[in-house]
Design a protein around this motif. Sequence first.
Motif, PDB file in Angstrom:
ATOM      1  N   PRO A 260      44.647  43.106  45.712  1.00 12.57           N
ATOM      2  CA  PRO A 260      44.788  44.470  45.171  1.00 12.57           C
ATOM      3  C   PRO A 260      44.044  44.691  43.860  1.00 12.57           C
ATOM      4  CG  PRO A 260      46.910  43.685  45.958  1.00 12.57           C
ATOM      5  CD  PRO A 260      45.978  42.516  46.003  1.00 12.57           C
ATOM      6  N   LEU A 261      43.860  43.630  43.059  1.00  9.72           N
ATOM      7  CA  LEU A 261      43.122  43.771  41.801  1.00  9.72           C
ATOM      8  C   LEU A 261      41.605  43.720  41.995  1.00  9.72           C
ATOM      9  CD1 LEU A 261      45.266  41.511  39.414  1.00  9.72           C
ATOM     10  CD2 LEU A 261      45.203  44.010  39.502  1.00  9.72           C
ATOM     11  N   SER A 262      41.153  43.459  43.203  1.00 10.56           N
ATOM     12  CA  SER A 262      39.720  43.228  43.441  1.00 10.56           C
ATOM     13  C   SER A 262      39.096  44.321  44.300  1.00 10.56           C
ATOM     14  CB  SER A 262      39.535  41.861  44.113  1.00 10.56           C
ATOM     15  OG  SER A 262      40.194  40.836  43.413  1.00 10.56           O
ATOM     16  N   LYS A 263      39.640  45.527  44.269  1.00  7.04           N
ATOM     17  CA  LYS A 263      39.139  46.585  45.139  1.00  7.04           C
ATOM     18  C   LYS A 263      37.680  46.928  44.845  1.00  7.04           C
ATOM     19  CE  LYS A 263      43.652  48.732  45.946  1.00  7.04           C
ATOM     20  NZ  LYS A 263      44.480  49.954  45.777  1.00  7.04           N
ATOM     21  N   ALA A 264      37.301  46.927  43.572  1.00  7.19           N
ATOM     22  CA  ALA A 264      35.932  47.319  43.224  1.00  7.19           C
ATOM     23  C   ALA A 264      34.919  46.321  43.764  1.00  7.19           C
ATOM     24  CB  ALA A 264      35.796  47.436  41.704  1.00  7.19           C
ATOM     25  N   VAL A 265      35.153  45.034  43.505  1.00  2.00           N
ATOM     26  CA  VAL A 265      34.194  44.036  43.962  1.00  2.00           C
ATOM     27  C   VAL A 265      34.230  43.901  45.476  1.00  2.00           C
ATOM     28  CG1 VAL A 265      35.774  42.067  43.727  1.00  2.00           C
ATOM     29  CG2 VAL A 265      33.318  41.710  43.506  1.00  2.00           C
ATOM     30  N   LEU A 266      35.394  44.097  46.105  1.00  4.98           N
ATOM     31  CA  LEU A 266      35.467  44.036  47.563  1.00  4.98           C
ATOM     32  C   LEU A 266      34.700  45.190  48.200  1.00  4.98           C
ATOM     33  CD1 LEU A 266      39.183  42.996  48.212  1.00  4.98           C
ATOM     34  CD2 LEU A 266      37.137  41.577  48.335  1.00  4.98           C
ATOM     35  N   ALA A 267      34.724  46.360  47.567  1.00  2.00           N
ATOM     36  CA  ALA A 267      33.963  47.494  48.094  1.00  2.00           C
ATOM     37  C   ALA A 267      32.470  47.206  48.057  1.00  2.00           C
ATOM     38  CB  ALA A 267      34.285  48.754  47.290  1.00  2.00           C
ATOM     39  N   VAL A 268      32.007  46.603  46.973  1.00  2.00           N
ATOM     40  CA  VAL A 268      30.577  46.302  46.850  1.00  2.00           C
ATOM     41  C   VAL A 268      30.167  45.209  47.825  1.00  2.00           C
ATOM     42  CG1 VAL A 268      28.793  45.481  45.283  1.00  2.00           C
ATOM     43  CG2 VAL A 268      30.537  47.052  44.463  1.00  2.00           C
ATOM     44  N   ILE A 269      30.938  44.121  47.870  1.00  2.00           N
ATOM     45  CA  ILE A 269      30.595  43.028  48.777  1.00  2.00           C
ATOM     46  C   ILE A 269      30.708  43.490  50.229  1.00  2.00           C
ATOM     47  CG2 ILE A 269      31.208  40.695  49.497  1.00  2.00           C
ATOM     48  CD1 ILE A 269      29.911  40.918  46.747  1.00  2.00           C
ATOM     49  N   GLY A 270      31.707  44.325  50.532  1.00  2.00           N
ATOM     50  CA  GLY A 270      31.807  44.871  51.879  1.00  2.00           C
ATOM     51  C   GLY A 270      30.606  45.720  52.245  1.00  2.00           C
ATOM     52  N   LEU A 271      30.100  46.491  51.276  1.00  2.00           N
ATOM     53  CA  LEU A 271      28.894  47.284  51.527  1.00  2.00           C
ATOM     54  C   LEU A 271      27.699  46.378  51.769  1.00  2.00           C
ATOM     55  CD1 LEU A 271      27.547  50.067  51.652  1.00  2.00           C
ATOM     56  CD2 LEU A 271      27.188  49.912  49.187  1.00  2.00           C
ATOM     57  N   PHE A 272      27.572  45.301  50.986  1.00  3.48           N
ATOM     58  CA  PHE A 272      26.483  44.352  51.208  1.00  3.48           C
ATOM     59  C   PHE A 272      26.524  43.777  52.617  1.00  3.48           C
ATOM     60  CE2 PHE A 272      26.013  43.154  46.439  1.00  3.48           C
ATOM     61  CZ  PHE A 272      25.330  44.330  46.228  1.00  3.48           C
ATOM     62  N   TYR A 273      27.702  43.334  53.031  1.00  2.00           N
ATOM     63  CA  TYR A 273      27.836  42.761  54.374  1.00  2.00           C
ATOM     64  C   TYR A 273      27.578  43.804  55.454  1.00  2.00           C
ATOM     65  CZ  TYR A 273      29.642  38.149  53.027  1.00  2.00           C
ATOM     66  OH  TYR A 273      29.771  36.872  52.542  1.00  2.00           O
ATOM     67  N   ALA A 274      28.113  45.012  55.275  1.00  2.00           N
ATOM     68  CA  ALA A 274      27.945  46.054  56.288  1.00  2.00           C
ATOM     69  C   ALA A 274      26.473  46.422  56.461  1.00  2.00           C
ATOM     70  CB  ALA A 274      28.767  47.286  55.913  1.00  2.00           C
ATOM     71  N   VAL A 275      25.757  46.599  55.357  1.00  2.00           N
ATOM     72  CA  VAL A 275      24.329  46.921  55.441  1.00  2.00           C
ATOM     73  C   VAL A 275      23.563  45.781  56.093  1.00  2.00           C
ATOM     74  CG1 VAL A 275      22.265  47.381  54.075  1.00  2.00           C
ATOM     75  CG2 VAL A 275      24.404  48.509  53.488  1.00  2.00           C
ATOM     76  N   SER A 276      23.935  44.538  55.766  1.00  2.00           N
ATOM     77  CA  SER A 276      23.260  43.385  56.352  1.00  2.00           C
ATOM     78  C   SER A 276      23.460  43.337  57.861  1.00  2.00           C
ATOM     79  CB  SER A 276      23.781  42.103  55.706  1.00  2.00           C
ATOM     80  OG  SER A 276      23.214  40.962  56.320  1.00  2.00           O
ATOM     81  N   TYR A 277      24.686  43.536  58.327  1.00  2.00           N
ATOM     82  CA  TYR A 277      24.940  43.509  59.768  1.00  2.00           C
ATOM     83  C   TYR A 277      24.299  44.705  60.470  1.00  2.00           C
ATOM     84  CZ  TYR A 277      28.309  39.669  59.545  1.00  2.00           C
ATOM     85  OH  TYR A 277      28.898  38.437  59.379  1.00  2.00           O
ATOM     86  N   TRP A 278      24.342  45.868  59.839  1.00  2.00           N
ATOM     87  CA  TRP A 278      23.789  47.056  60.484  1.00  2.00           C
ATOM     88  C   TRP A 278      22.266  46.972  60.614  1.00  2.00           C
ATOM     89  CZ3 TRP A 278      25.717  51.017  63.146  1.00  2.00           C
ATOM     90  CH2 TRP A 278      24.902  52.130  63.357  1.00  2.00           C
ATOM     91  N   ASN A 279      21.607  46.421  59.621  1.00  2.00           N
ATOM     92  CA  ASN A 279      20.141  46.367  59.630  1.00  2.00           C
ATOM     93  C   ASN A 279      19.584  45.118  60.301  1.00  2.00           C
ATOM     94  OD1 ASN A 279      19.858  48.824  58.292  1.00  2.00           O
ATOM     95  ND2 ASN A 279      19.909  47.872  56.276  1.00  2.00           N
ATOM     96  N   ALA A 280      20.431  44.166  60.680  1.00  2.00           N
ATOM     97  CA  ALA A 280      19.932  42.906  61.229  1.00  2.00           C
ATOM     98  C   ALA A 280      19.356  43.121  62.633  1.00  2.00           C
ATOM     99  CB  ALA A 280      21.055  41.877  61.277  1.00  2.00           C
TER     100      ALA A 280
ATOM    101  N   ALA B 123      28.753  50.405  40.582  1.00  2.00           N
ATOM    102  CA  ALA B 123      28.304  50.001  39.246  1.00  2.00           C
ATOM    103  C   ALA B 123      29.228  48.945  38.656  1.00  2.00           C
ATOM    104  CB  ALA B 123      28.226  51.220  38.333  1.00  2.00           C
ATOM    105  N   LYS B 124      30.538  49.132  38.823  1.00  2.00           N
ATOM    106  CA  LYS B 124      31.485  48.164  38.284  1.00  2.00           C
ATOM    107  C   LYS B 124      31.367  46.832  39.001  1.00  2.00           C
ATOM    108  CE  LYS B 124      36.425  47.381  37.501  1.00  2.00           C
ATOM    109  NZ  LYS B 124      37.795  47.940  37.661  1.00  2.00           N
ATOM    110  N   GLY B 125      31.248  46.877  40.311  1.00  2.00           N
ATOM    111  CA  GLY B 125      31.164  45.633  41.062  1.00  2.00           C
ATOM    112  C   GLY B 125      29.888  44.868  40.803  1.00  2.00           C
ATOM    113  N   MET B 126      28.780  45.573  40.569  1.00  2.35           N
ATOM    114  CA  MET B 126      27.514  44.895  40.315  1.00  2.35           C
ATOM    115  C   MET B 126      27.499  44.192  38.972  1.00  2.35           C
ATOM    116  SD  MET B 126      25.452  44.885  42.790  1.00  2.35           S
ATOM    117  CE  MET B 126      23.960  44.421  41.927  1.00  2.35           C
ATOM    118  N   MET B 127      28.362  44.608  38.033  1.00  2.00           N
ATOM    119  CA  MET B 127      28.404  43.986  36.720  1.00  2.00           C
ATOM    120  C   MET B 127      29.306  42.763  36.681  1.00  2.00           C
ATOM    121  SD  MET B 127      26.309  45.628  34.955  1.00  2.00           S
ATOM    122  CE  MET B 127      26.690  44.945  33.352  1.00  2.00           C
TER     123      MET B 127
END
Length: 315
Positions: A214-234, A305-309
């Motif tokens: 629950p404390l990691s929502k920001a970084v999970l959103a960013v990492i989830g986006l990274f994974y989703a884009v990777s799978y979608w574009n593969a 922005a928060k997750g990338m930092m």
Amino acid sequence: MTTSRTVSPAPAGRTPRRRRGRRLVLGTPLPPWPVQAAKALVLGIFCALVIAPFVAIVSTSIAPRDQISRAGGLVLWPDAVNVDAYRSILSGGVVTQAALISVGVTLVGTAISLFTSCLLAYGLSRPGSFGSRGMLLVVLFSMLFSAGIIPTYLLVRGLGLIDTLWALILPTMISGFNVVVLRSFFMNIPAELLESARIDGAGEWRIFSGIVIPLSKAVLAVIGLFYAVSYWNAYFNALIYLNDSGLWPLQLVLRTYVINETALSNTDLSVAENLPAQPSLQMAILVVSLVPILILYPFLQRHFAKGMMIGAVKG
């Protein structure tokens, strides 16, 4: 008789609003207007260079057949809106099936990758975890070196994953970079908070699922986006692991019918009537492949922005 006029000094700590005829923004003087105009012109040119191809793609996908024929391919602005290309590719056939496969692989792959990456990162972030140092070196080593195409193909074939959708998920399930980012975030969670949970009788799984996640929502959103884009574009894994065209994801269909310019037939699209122009069909496939990421990104942008930092050097 002269009257002396006393000028009261500006309050301490306040920056004057004007100095030598030039407005200040946060204490820094603005450049002259010719410099600002030149910057705006350059920025506008670069924005036009980025936006114009996308506008041409969308316009070509909805342009009438005769206008595409006159333009010889791409259309910058359509004379009328014609959605026959979208109706053809989404009415069934190879494009619709590939889109459903890409959506399924992206959803399942992102969920599995997030779950396994979080487990690994949490284990590596806890001091004193058994084998954490050696496993961290393995993760870092995977960021610098890879096994190569042939050994990876032999491993996938040995596991019996050829011509299965698992071949699109398992070989790229965990990214070393994403694990390092998650580990850095988990290490910044106050140790006192976790220790108080242990004193109250919470186990590691309870701490992980009830406090850390629950404390990691920001970084999970960013990492989830990274994974989703990777799978979608593969598409490369599908190219070497899938021999059955019925299992192709959308990106491999895009490569076959747009980049390689293979003509789409009525059989490919399960359409009985005459097909729209091939450039219109190709651009419609390209738009369909772009839309999901364009829809997903605005909802995660506030966390980006928060997750990338995470893990950055702090002053």
